[in-house]
Design an enzyme around this catalytic site. Sequence first.
Site, short mmCIF file in Angstrom:
data_model
loop_
_atom_site.label_atom_id
_atom_site.label_comp_id
_atom_site.label_asym_id
_atom_site.label_seq_id
_atom_site.Cartn_x
_atom_site.Cartn_y
_atom_site.Cartn_z
N PHE A 1 0.86 -1.18 0.00
CA PHE A 1 0.00 0.00 0.00
C PHE A 1 0.89 1.22 0.00
O PHE A 1 1.79 1.34 0.83
CB PHE A 1 -0.92 0.02 1.23
CG PHE A 1 -1.80 1.24 1.27
CD1 PHE A 1 -2.93 1.32 0.44
CD2 PHE A 1 -1.51 2.32 2.10
CE1 PHE A 1 -3.74 2.47 0.45
CE2 PHE A 1 -2.32 3.46 2.12
CZ PHE A 1 -3.43 3.52 1.29
N ASP B 1 9.31 2.44 1.30
CA ASP B 1 8.15 3.17 1.80
C ASP B 1 8.08 2.90 3.30
O ASP B 1 7.62 1.85 3.73
CB ASP B 1 6.88 2.68 1.09
CG ASP B 1 5.63 3.39 1.60
OD1 ASP B 1 5.70 4.07 2.65
OD2 ASP B 1 4.57 3.27 0.94
N LYS C 1 3.26 9.32 8.36
CA LYS C 1 2.50 8.98 9.58
C LYS C 1 3.08 9.48 10.93
O LYS C 1 2.61 10.46 11.46
CB LYS C 1 2.23 7.49 9.61
CG LYS C 1 1.22 7.08 8.52
CD LYS C 1 0.64 5.69 8.73
CE LYS C 1 -0.57 5.43 7.85
NZ LYS C 1 -0.28 4.90 6.52
C1 PLP Z 1 -0.58 5.17 5.14
C2 PLP Z 1 0.42 4.79 4.14
C3 PLP Z 1 0.59 5.53 2.95
C4 PLP Z 1 -0.30 6.69 2.58
O1 PLP Z 1 -0.23 7.73 3.50
P1 PLP Z 1 -1.33 8.90 3.46
O2 PLP Z 1 -0.79 9.90 4.45
O3 PLP Z 1 -2.62 8.31 3.85
O4 PLP Z 1 -1.34 9.44 2.09
C5 PLP Z 1 1.60 5.14 2.09
N1 PLP Z 1 2.39 4.09 2.37
C6 PLP Z 1 2.25 3.36 3.49
C7 PLP Z 1 3.17 2.21 3.75
C8 PLP Z 1 1.25 3.67 4.41
O5 PLP Z 1 1.09 2.93 5.51
#
Ligand code: PLP
Length: 397
Positions: A128, A213, A242
């Site tokens: 994700f 990521d 986050k």
């Molecule tokens: C939450 C998340 C995103 C997206 O972050 P947003 O602030 O909601 O755009 C991207 N990559 C990972 C691994 C995430 O957990």
Amino acid sequence: MNSIMQTYGRLPIAFERGEGSYLYSTEGKRYLDGAGGIAVVSMGHSHPKLVAALEAQVQRLWHVSNLYEIPEQSKYAERLVNACFADSIFFCNSGAEAMEGAIKVARKYQAANGKVERYRAVTLEGSFHGRTLATLGAANNPKHLEGFGPPVQGFDIVPPNDLDVMLAAITEETAAIIVEPLQGEGGIRPLDINYLQTLRSVADKKDVLLVFDEVQTGFGRTGKLFAHEWAGVTPDIMACAKGIASGFPCGAVLAKSHVSDAMSPGTHGSTFGGNPLAMAAANATLDILLEEGFLNEVNRISSLLKSRLDDLAGRHPEVIKEVRGSGLMLGIVLSEPYINTVFCDYARESGLLTVVAGENVLRLLPPLIIKEPEIDIILNALENACISIKSPNSSEN
Ligand SMILES: *Cc1c(COP(=O)(O)O)cnc(C)c1O
């Protein structure tokens, strides 16, 4: 109600106050925030140091654009660069935006080195990366793409932890390999340490960039400042968001200098990115994260939580298949026919907020500052949930 676009399935609870690991609903009920605003509220709610830092900044200056020097941003970038692999940082406002930036930097690096044909990225199934069009293309989750037209091109998706398919997917058009070191939304699915290590050497050999990521795993969530430290490998580019500012919206793209050198004035930008308020929250969060012993305590409390969860799984083997994850990013894998969303509801009825993930997983992402009494509360609520889900008709409170 419908004045809000209906993109979420919301629960009928609202909170009026937060303190440490607890949230207080408008109906006066106290909940333990075991989801931490989805891995965001790393220092808990209303941490006195964050409140003080933000209050002081609110009085002085909220926003200036990136047309000017922003000393709070330079100071923060310098401190973060000193604490990790990166040489320079671009600031934005969210995880998806950080991932978009990471993809752009990777493509630009290849183009700046005369390889314009290298624009693709190999990504992993079950990942994700956000909800923008490009990050949806990168993750290729059919549920998220449906109805939004053809997915953005340029991504080759392979199963995780399989080196042969990864190698086969890398071509003369590949700019980067993009992975979450520990998949979050996909179900707290870890990548093997030697898989991560081999990705590093493969990337070096093929002049492909390694992009992590760490939007969810970063900033102490797994017990190290960044999750890749567990594997002893560093990326070329990393996306964060986050937990970076403990609840103030902020994202960041971190890179090694040989990569970020490709980015010159005008090649990328953000109106809000790295503004003084966001940087005040990020600086205060980093102050706490870098305090002597802070991460040691995260590791101590998280192994305590993990072993208590393993005990719980031992008592309810028909409900809990496995407990996995790292630090305070833990996933409870449920066995069929028990469903994570139902389990989540039962836990909430017992005063514990959690969040579900793929593969029938219930995620625990509590503030990094949780203490032992909170571990007891978490276990109590989960024990109740195990009992209730097995006998749904014997009414619990
Ligand atoms: C939450 C998340 C995103 C997206 O972050 P947003 O602030 O909601 O755009 C991207 N990559 C990972 C691994 C995430 O957990």
